[in-house]
Design a protein around this motif. Sequence first.
Motif, mmCIF file in Angstrom:
data_model
loop_
_atom_site.group_PDB
_atom_site.id
_atom_site.type_symbol
_atom_site.label_atom_id
_atom_site.label_comp_id
_atom_site.label_asym_id
_atom_site.label_seq_id
_atom_site.Cartn_x
_atom_site.Cartn_y
_atom_site.Cartn_z
ATOM 1 N N ILE A 41 0.839 -1.200 0.000
ATOM 2 C CA ILE A 41 0.000 0.000 0.000
ATOM 3 C C ILE A 41 0.875 1.252 0.000
ATOM 4 O O ILE A 41 0.626 2.209 -0.743
ATOM 5 C CB ILE A 41 -0.951 -0.003 1.210
ATOM 6 N N ILE A 42 1.919 1.247 0.804
ATOM 7 C CA ILE A 42 2.834 2.392 0.854
ATOM 8 C C ILE A 42 3.573 2.541 -0.472
ATOM 9 O O ILE A 42 3.659 3.639 -1.037
ATOM 10 C CB ILE A 42 3.835 2.220 2.019
ATOM 11 N N ALA A 43 4.097 1.440 -1.007
ATOM 12 C CA ALA A 43 4.875 1.501 -2.246
ATOM 13 C C ALA A 43 4.032 1.891 -3.445
ATOM 14 O O ALA A 43 4.509 2.556 -4.370
ATOM 15 C CB ALA A 43 5.545 0.147 -2.492
ATOM 16 N N TRP A 44 2.770 1.467 -3.459
ATOM 17 C CA TRP A 44 1.894 1.736 -4.603
ATOM 18 C C TRP A 44 1.160 3.065 -4.500
ATOM 19 O O TRP A 44 0.362 3.402 -5.370
ATOM 20 C CB TRP A 44 0.852 0.615 -4.735
ATOM 21 N N ASN A 45 1.413 3.828 -3.459
ATOM 22 C CA ASN A 45 0.728 5.110 -3.263
ATOM 23 C C ASN A 45 1.312 6.152 -4.216
ATOM 24 O O ASN A 45 1.915 7.142 -3.816
ATOM 25 C CB ASN A 45 0.864 5.555 -1.801
ATOM 26 N N VAL A 46 1.124 5.894 -5.499
ATOM 27 C CA VAL A 46 1.683 6.725 -6.563
ATOM 28 C C VAL A 46 0.526 7.369 -7.321
ATOM 29 O O VAL A 46 -0.309 6.675 -7.885
ATOM 30 C CB VAL A 46 2.542 5.882 -7.534
ATOM 31 N N ARG A 47 0.492 8.697 -7.337
ATOM 32 C CA ARG A 47 -0.628 9.402 -7.954
ATOM 33 C C ARG A 47 -0.334 9.855 -9.379
ATOM 34 O O ARG A 47 -1.204 10.396 -10.044
ATOM 35 C CB ARG A 47 -1.005 10.610 -7.097
ATOM 36 N N ASP A 48 0.892 9.653 -9.843
ATOM 37 C CA ASP A 48 1.277 10.116 -11.167
ATOM 38 C C ASP A 48 0.832 9.118 -12.230
ATOM 39 O O ASP A 48 1.347 7.994 -12.283
ATOM 40 C CB ASP A 48 2.799 10.288 -11.228
ATOM 41 N N PRO A 49 -0.126 9.477 -13.104
ATOM 42 C CA PRO A 49 -0.567 8.528 -14.116
ATOM 43 C C PRO A 49 0.529 8.131 -15.095
ATOM 44 O O PRO A 49 0.450 7.072 -15.712
ATOM 45 C CB PRO A 49 -1.718 9.261 -14.824
ATOM 46 N N GLY A 50 1.549 8.966 -15.250
ATOM 47 C CA GLY A 50 2.665 8.581 -16.103
ATOM 48 C C GLY A 50 3.346 7.317 -15.611
ATOM 49 O O GLY A 50 3.783 6.473 -16.417
#
Length: 276
Positions: free
Chosen positions: A195-204
């Motif tokens: 969950i921490i590692a995948w908390n990426v908001r950049d669609p790129g």
Amino acid sequence: MRKLILPLILLSITSPAFAWGPIGHRVTGAIADRNLSGVARANVQLLLGDEDLAQAATWPDDMKSDPADFWQKQASPWHYVTVREGDAYTSADAPPEGDAMSALARFTATLRDPAASMDDKRLALRFVVHIIGDLHQPLHAGGGNDRGGNDMKVSWFGRSTNLHSVWDSAMIEQRSLSYSELADWLARAITPQQIIAWNVRDPGTWIRESIALRKTIYPTDTSLSWDYAYQHRVELDDRLKRGGIRIAAYLNWVFENPQDQNPSQAQTPRKPARHK
């Protein structure tokens, strides 16, 4: 605009028009629902009422049978991106109506616009949930040469179809699980570290991941069955899990930090045209 319930035949694996099938989209929505912050959950409930994110996730596909120009022409390309060269998205290959990346930026702006109507914000929320799920399907970041695998003809357990449909629905439906069963299985397997590692908001970043996977899933033997499903099941599950976590992360960011800059600067956000 009221939710349209369509015959299941329109959602079959033979259709080239859909992204994740209804089960896949509901799975990402259900996983997202479990990971919303309190502020984001309150905003979602304010807009959707009793409708949860699993229901909202399929709505833009459900509406594809609406004959209005908004659905048949303008919104049609908002489910995918095309990256013809390299692994980084640019807007150069987007059609005049825009694509998933530009639509995400526009609908994000609508959600943050205090002057936008509740109807426009409701439309925007449903599209945001749907588009993020779409961008985690590897064939929705196509190379522009085969319509995202729709032109790659294969057989699935002896049934004629195409590679896009195999990833949209066939591999998911082959497991004979309801969306809630599959969402529960996958959600329980997600670790706090993920969950921490995948908390990426950049669609790129989501697109680059999808492109990297897309390059590995074209089969040399077009007769697909158990071997292909076994080979790619972990990857498919990973994309569904990441899609759900990222929907939640994105909505948490949108509603908790309304003044933050959009994570993608590929195109200046614009308000979508009003639908009828």
